[in-house]
Design an enzyme around this catalytic site. Structure first.
Site, PDB file in Angstrom:
ATOM      1  N   SER A   8       0.828  -1.194   0.000  1.00 49.92           N
ATOM      2  CA  SER A   8       0.000   0.000   0.000  1.00 49.92           C
ATOM      3  C   SER A   8       0.872   1.258   0.000  1.00 49.92           C
ATOM      4  O   SER A   8       1.979   1.245   0.543  1.00 49.92           O
ATOM      5  CB  SER A   8      -0.890  -0.017   1.243  1.00 49.92           C
ATOM      6  OG  SER A   8      -1.980   0.853   1.116  1.00 49.92           O
TER       7      SER A   8
ATOM      8  N   TYR B 165      -7.979  14.244   1.866  1.00 49.53           N
ATOM      9  CA  TYR B 165      -7.192  15.070   0.965  1.00 49.53           C
ATOM     10  C   TYR B 165      -8.122  15.683  -0.093  1.00 49.53           C
ATOM     11  O   TYR B 165      -9.345  15.550  -0.016  1.00 49.53           O
ATOM     12  CB  TYR B 165      -6.047  14.257   0.385  1.00 49.53           C
ATOM     13  CG  TYR B 165      -5.094  13.780   1.466  1.00 49.53           C
ATOM     14  CD1 TYR B 165      -4.454  14.697   2.303  1.00 49.53           C
ATOM     15  CD2 TYR B 165      -4.864  12.420   1.697  1.00 49.53           C
ATOM     16  CE1 TYR B 165      -3.599  14.270   3.323  1.00 49.53           C
ATOM     17  CE2 TYR B 165      -4.013  11.989   2.709  1.00 49.53           C
ATOM     18  CZ  TYR B 165      -3.392  12.926   3.526  1.00 49.53           C
ATOM     19  OH  TYR B 165      -2.570  12.513   4.536  1.00 49.53           O
TER      20      TYR B 165
END
Length: 353
Positions: free
Chosen positions: A20, A179
């Site tokens: 990841s 984000y």
């Protein structure tokens, strides 16, 4: 099974284990260096099918911290190409997560305290869909104009072109964890009154446009992933139903896999942590949207990871902290599951130990 191959478009992943994206906060002016080569390269040596590079800023203003990796200029390409070349030589696939930090930008690296970097000290003014800070004590972000949004789209498109030149074979668009893209998606952070705010259709518009833009320059034969926060864990916010609906739309735009994470939009939210706590999101999106999914979040064991894939809850396992603890997790997991896989020839003397 966990060690069965998976083919997406022209790319064959030798197993279902992916590293990841994990921020390293170790760049100067966005450049990759020896740390990134060793960090990412060792996970390829360790047998992961996909090695995903950390959130990489599509613009200088889109960094989380001054130490973030970047791909906003052509000079970034060459050191990145050294990393992708090494990963490929190990039989793994190099991927990159393209990101813009939005209102979470201009903060110190995690181990430097994570607080806002003031403009007077080399920081910059964050951008967001609405002038709402992440935390009350954070600096007020600048609400993005129509011109800013057009520039953002061009930044993502240019970053995708550079990623291709650098040798990456998977792009993941970062639409999670509070984000910029995630903050456009959620009604809790997006209070706009124009075509990018209000209705679900308007709030997903930016991600749709970025996806379509990237697909114009990213070859049809290469996979495109999107990471989303499947829920905000807050009433009136983004939820799993919206994630399923979004995933169905993204599939029609050329997205191949949804990396199903969660949270990060709001501070002080209590997330129900536990082994595989986000797997149900991946499972629901996979079944209801008819798209490949990746499961992430406190997946730490071989039997656990294999069960997720074997029972059809997800198509790929994206490992973060466990990969930091054990870069060679795939080699160990294969032995634990009784599967014979190829090892690097340099390590063969240890295979039967």
């Amino acid at each position: 099974m966990l060690f069965d191959p998976l083919k997406i478009r022209s790319i064959r992943f030798k197993n279902r284990i992916a590293v990841s994206p994990m921020c390293q906060y170790s760049s100067i002016d966005g450049f990759a260096n020896h740390w990134h080569l060793v960090h990412l390269g060792s996970r390829a040596v360790g047998g992961a099918a996909l090695v995903m590079q950390e959130a990489t800023g599509v613009s200088k203003r889109g960094r989380i911290s001054p130490d973030d990796m970047g791909i906003w200029k052509d000079e970034h390409i060459e050191p990145l190409s050294q990393i992708t070349s090494f990963i490929k030589k190990q039989g793994s696939v190099p991927g990159i997560q393209l990101a813009h930090a939005g209102r979470k930008a201009s903060t110190h690296s995690a181990w430097k305290g994570g607080k806002t970097v003031p403009v007077a000290e080399g920081g910059w003014l964050p951008q967001a869909p609405s002038a709402i800070p992440f935390k009350e004590e954070d600096q007020l972000p600048e609400m993005m104009s129509a011109k800013d949004i057009l520039q953002l789209r061009e930044d993502f498109k240019s970053a995708a072109k550079r990623a291709l030149l650098a040798g990456f074979e998977v792009i993941e668009i970062h639409g999670a964890h509070g984000y910029l893209i995630n903050s456009f998606l959620s009604p809790l952070s997006n209070h706009r009154k124009d075509e990018y705010g209000g209705s679900f259709e308007n709030r997903v518009r930016l991600l749709k446009e970025i996806t379509a833009d990237i697909r114009t320059v990213w070859p049809d034969e290469l996979p495109l992933f999107v990471r989303i926060s499947s829920t905000d864990y807050s009433e009136g916010g983004w939820d799993l139903q919206a994630s399923v609906q979004l995933s169905m739309i993204l599939k029609t735009l050329g997205v191949d896999l949804i990396d199903a994470s969660s949270g990060g939009l709001l501070p002080h939210i209590k997330i129900p942590l536990g082994p595989g706590y986000q797997v149900p999101f991946a499972e629901a999106i996979r079944k209801e949207a008819g798209i490949l999914t990746g499961a992430v979040g406190l997946i730490t064991g071989a039997v656990q990871a294999d069960e997720i894939v074997r029972t059809g809850k997800a198509d790929m396992i994206l490992m973060a902290r466990e990969s930091l603890r054990d870069p060679y997790f795939p080699l160990r997991a294969a032995k634990e599951l009784g599967v014979d896989i190829e090892w690097p020839v340099q390590y063969l003397r240890a295979k039967q130990a």
